[in-house]
Design an enzyme around this catalytic site. Structure first.
Site, PDB file in Angstrom:
ATOM      1  N   SER A 137       0.948  -1.036   0.033  1.00 26.87           N
ATOM      2  CA  SER A 137      -0.093  -0.040   0.013  1.00 26.87           C
ATOM      3  C   SER A 137       0.841   1.372   0.202  1.00 26.87           C
ATOM      4  CB  SER A 137      -0.894  -0.146   1.198  1.00 26.87           C
ATOM      5  OG  SER A 137      -1.571   1.408   1.493  1.00 26.87           O
ATOM      6  N   TYR A 150      -1.441  -1.640  10.098  1.00 28.45           N
ATOM      7  CA  TYR A 150      -1.785  -1.862   8.717  1.00 28.45           C
ATOM      8  C   TYR A 150      -0.445  -1.497   7.943  1.00 28.45           C
ATOM      9  CZ  TYR A 150      -3.822  -1.421   4.064  1.00 28.45           C
ATOM     10  OH  TYR A 150      -4.068  -1.513   2.530  1.00 28.45           O
ATOM     11  N   LYS A 154       1.962  -3.805   5.571  1.00 30.22           N
ATOM     12  CA  LYS A 154       2.311  -3.498   4.125  1.00 30.22           C
ATOM     13  C   LYS A 154       3.594  -3.222   3.941  1.00 30.22           C
ATOM     14  CE  LYS A 154      -1.787  -4.054   2.828  1.00 30.22           C
ATOM     15  NZ  LYS A 154      -2.372  -5.217   1.854  1.00 30.22           N
TER      16      LYS A 154
HETATM   17  P1  NAP Z   1     -11.579  -5.024  -0.579  1.00 34.83           P
HETATM   18  O1  NAP Z   1     -12.691  -4.302  -1.502  1.00 34.83           O
HETATM   19  O2  NAP Z   1     -11.996  -4.959   0.937  1.00 34.83           O
HETATM   20  O3  NAP Z   1     -11.788  -6.374  -1.128  1.00 34.83           O
HETATM   21  C1  NAP Z   1     -10.739  -7.208  -0.407  1.00 34.83           C
HETATM   22  C2  NAP Z   1     -11.384  -8.824  -0.746  1.00 34.83           C
HETATM   23  O4  NAP Z   1     -10.668  -9.811  -0.170  1.00 34.83           O
HETATM   24  C3  NAP Z   1     -12.853  -8.903  -0.004  1.00 34.83           C
HETATM   25  O5  NAP Z   1     -13.786  -9.915  -0.654  1.00 34.83           O
HETATM   26  C4  NAP Z   1     -12.782  -9.298   1.310  1.00 34.83           C
HETATM   27  O6  NAP Z   1     -13.861 -10.199   1.790  1.00 34.83           O
HETATM   28  C5  NAP Z   1     -11.341 -10.513   1.110  1.00 34.83           C
HETATM   29  N1  NAP Z   1     -10.827 -10.764   2.301  1.00 34.83           N
HETATM   30  C6  NAP Z   1     -10.690  -9.915   3.399  1.00 34.83           C
HETATM   31  N2  NAP Z   1     -10.020 -10.774   4.439  1.00 34.83           N
HETATM   32  C7  NAP Z   1      -9.656 -12.239   3.721  1.00 34.83           C
HETATM   33  C8  NAP Z   1      -9.058 -13.141   4.238  1.00 34.83           C
HETATM   34  N3  NAP Z   1      -8.681 -13.134   5.555  1.00 34.83           N
HETATM   35  N4  NAP Z   1      -9.149 -14.411   3.497  1.00 34.83           N
HETATM   36  C9  NAP Z   1      -9.286 -14.172   2.294  1.00 34.83           C
HETATM   37  N5  NAP Z   1     -10.032 -13.210   1.685  1.00 34.83           N
HETATM   38  C10 NAP Z   1     -10.184 -12.143   2.495  1.00 34.83           C
HETATM   39  O7  NAP Z   1     -10.096  -4.404  -0.632  1.00 34.83           O
HETATM   40  P2  NAP Z   1      -9.337  -3.720  -1.941  1.00 34.83           P
HETATM   41  O8  NAP Z   1      -9.564  -2.362  -1.613  1.00 34.83           O
HETATM   42  O9  NAP Z   1      -9.693  -4.401  -3.132  1.00 34.83           O
HETATM   43  O10 NAP Z   1      -8.047  -4.073  -1.534  1.00 34.83           O
HETATM   44  C11 NAP Z   1      -7.270  -5.234  -2.041  1.00 34.83           C
HETATM   45  C12 NAP Z   1      -5.496  -4.941  -1.563  1.00 34.83           C
HETATM   46  O11 NAP Z   1      -5.120  -3.730  -1.791  1.00 34.83           O
HETATM   47  C13 NAP Z   1      -5.660  -5.315  -0.121  1.00 34.83           C
HETATM   48  O12 NAP Z   1      -4.569  -5.908   0.275  1.00 34.83           O
HETATM   49  C14 NAP Z   1      -5.600  -3.873   0.504  1.00 34.83           C
HETATM   50  O13 NAP Z   1      -4.915  -3.750   1.813  1.00 34.83           O
HETATM   51  C15 NAP Z   1      -4.711  -3.126  -0.545  1.00 34.83           C
HETATM   52  N6  NAP Z   1      -4.786  -1.647  -0.686  1.00 34.83           N
HETATM   53  C16 NAP Z   1      -6.152  -1.227  -0.965  1.00 34.83           C
HETATM   54  C17 NAP Z   1      -6.279   0.252  -0.966  1.00 34.83           C
HETATM   55  C18 NAP Z   1      -7.477   0.982  -1.484  1.00 34.83           C
HETATM   56  O14 NAP Z   1      -7.515   2.402  -1.563  1.00 34.83           O
HETATM   57  N7  NAP Z   1      -8.619   0.312  -1.770  1.00 34.83           N
HETATM   58  C19 NAP Z   1      -5.150   1.085  -1.227  1.00 34.83           C
HETATM   59  C20 NAP Z   1      -3.788   0.301  -0.885  1.00 34.83           C
HETATM   60  C21 NAP Z   1      -3.936  -0.777  -0.533  1.00 34.83           C
HETATM   61  P3  NAP Z   1     -14.779  -9.523   3.087  1.00 34.83           P
HETATM   62  O15 NAP Z   1     -15.081  -8.364   2.079  1.00 34.83           O
HETATM   63  O16 NAP Z   1     -15.926 -10.350   3.233  1.00 34.83           O
HETATM   64  O17 NAP Z   1     -13.784  -9.041   4.054  1.00 34.83           O
END
Ligand code: NAP
Length: 247
Positions: A137, A150, A154
């Protein structure tokens, strides 16, 4: 046909990545803790003429991961592309973080990638070819308010990526990481709606060279590049997909 495994493939950037890799001709194992979400994405891939298999598992639970990877292997073949995307965010002032929340954030965001990679790796070693893409991240690069746990996890992902790249490069396996900026996904929507940021999110993105929030598909494109044959001389790198946020 190569087989990819995308963790957290049921929503957000994992969903976009699963759909993109399927369009690029890979069979995709869609793994998510939300089994119905993983199922929905796999169905869309199959309806579009691709190959996919959905599995429900918590990436921080080794037994669940082993069962899920075995199922993907027997349905789609050995996994040689791994996208460690699943993650969770939590917001708390440092003094308010308790051990339970610390462990949960580290276990999913850092230990989860370790467990899934260790489980899938024998397939890549046997093939003498592999691509691993880990999700970090931009918060790990800049720091982020109320996200000490977090961002620690990361940051660990970036270090793990480099060290694993040293070990696996001679075996034909590249290991890279993506550091997304602010991307519009269910995770980001929840944070916006929960007023988790110190200022309105439009104010955050307005300061970026590309002054808007990112799209999941823009991150999926970067993952697809790292996963491609052409990216074979690129390893140990962290690519920011962030509209220039870290400038
Ligand atoms: P998201 O919208 O929350 O989607 C993540 C998916 O992973 C959801 O379906 C979630 O299920 C599932 N998940 C959560 N915990 C899990 C586990 N223990 N085992 C298996 N699946 C699990 O997240 P996203 O925003 O797409 O983020 C994807 C990645 O990018 C993550 O690693 C996040 O930290 C990183 N990231 C995101 C952002 C951002 O701005 N969005 C920025 C920097 C980094 P549930 O919904 O049921 O929990």
């Amino acid at each position: 046909m190569r087989t990819a495994l995308v963790t957290g493939g049921g929503a957000g950037m994992g969903e976009a990545t699963s759909l993109r890799l399927a369009r690029d001709g890979l069979a995709v194992g869609v793994l998510d803790i939300d089994g119905a979400a993983a199922d929905g994405v796999a169905r869309r891939i199959v309806a579009a003429g691709g190959k996919a298999f959905a599995v429900k598992a918590d990436i921080s639970d080794r037994a669940q991961v082993e069962t899920a990877v075995t199922a993907v292997r027997s349905n789609l073949g050995p996994v040689t592309v791994l996208v460690n995307n699943a993650g969770i965010d939590r917001f708390a002032a440092f003094a308010e973080i308790d051990d339970e929340e610390w462990d949960q954030v580290i276990n999913v965001n850092l230990k989860g990638a370790y467990i899934v990679t260790q489980t899938v790796l024998p397939d890549m070693l046997a093939a003498g070819w592999g691509r691993i893409v880990n999700f970090s991240s931009f918060g790990a690069q800049t720091g982020a308010q109320h996200m000490v746990h977090y961002t620690a996890a990361k940051g660990g992902i970036i270090a793990m990526t480099r060290s694993l790249a040293i070990e696996l490069g001679p075996k034909g396996i590249t290991v890279n990481s993506i550091a997304p900026g602010f991307i519009l996904t269910p995770m980001a929507r929840r944070a916006i709606e929960g007023n988790k940021f110190p200022v309105p999110h439009e104010q955050i993105t307005a300061s970026f060279p590309i002054p808007r929030i990112g799209k999941p598909e823009e991150v999926a494109a970067a993952v697809a590049f790292f996963a491609s044959e052409e990216a074979g001389y690129i390893t140990a790198q962290t690519l920011g997909v962030n509209g220039g946020a870290t400038v």
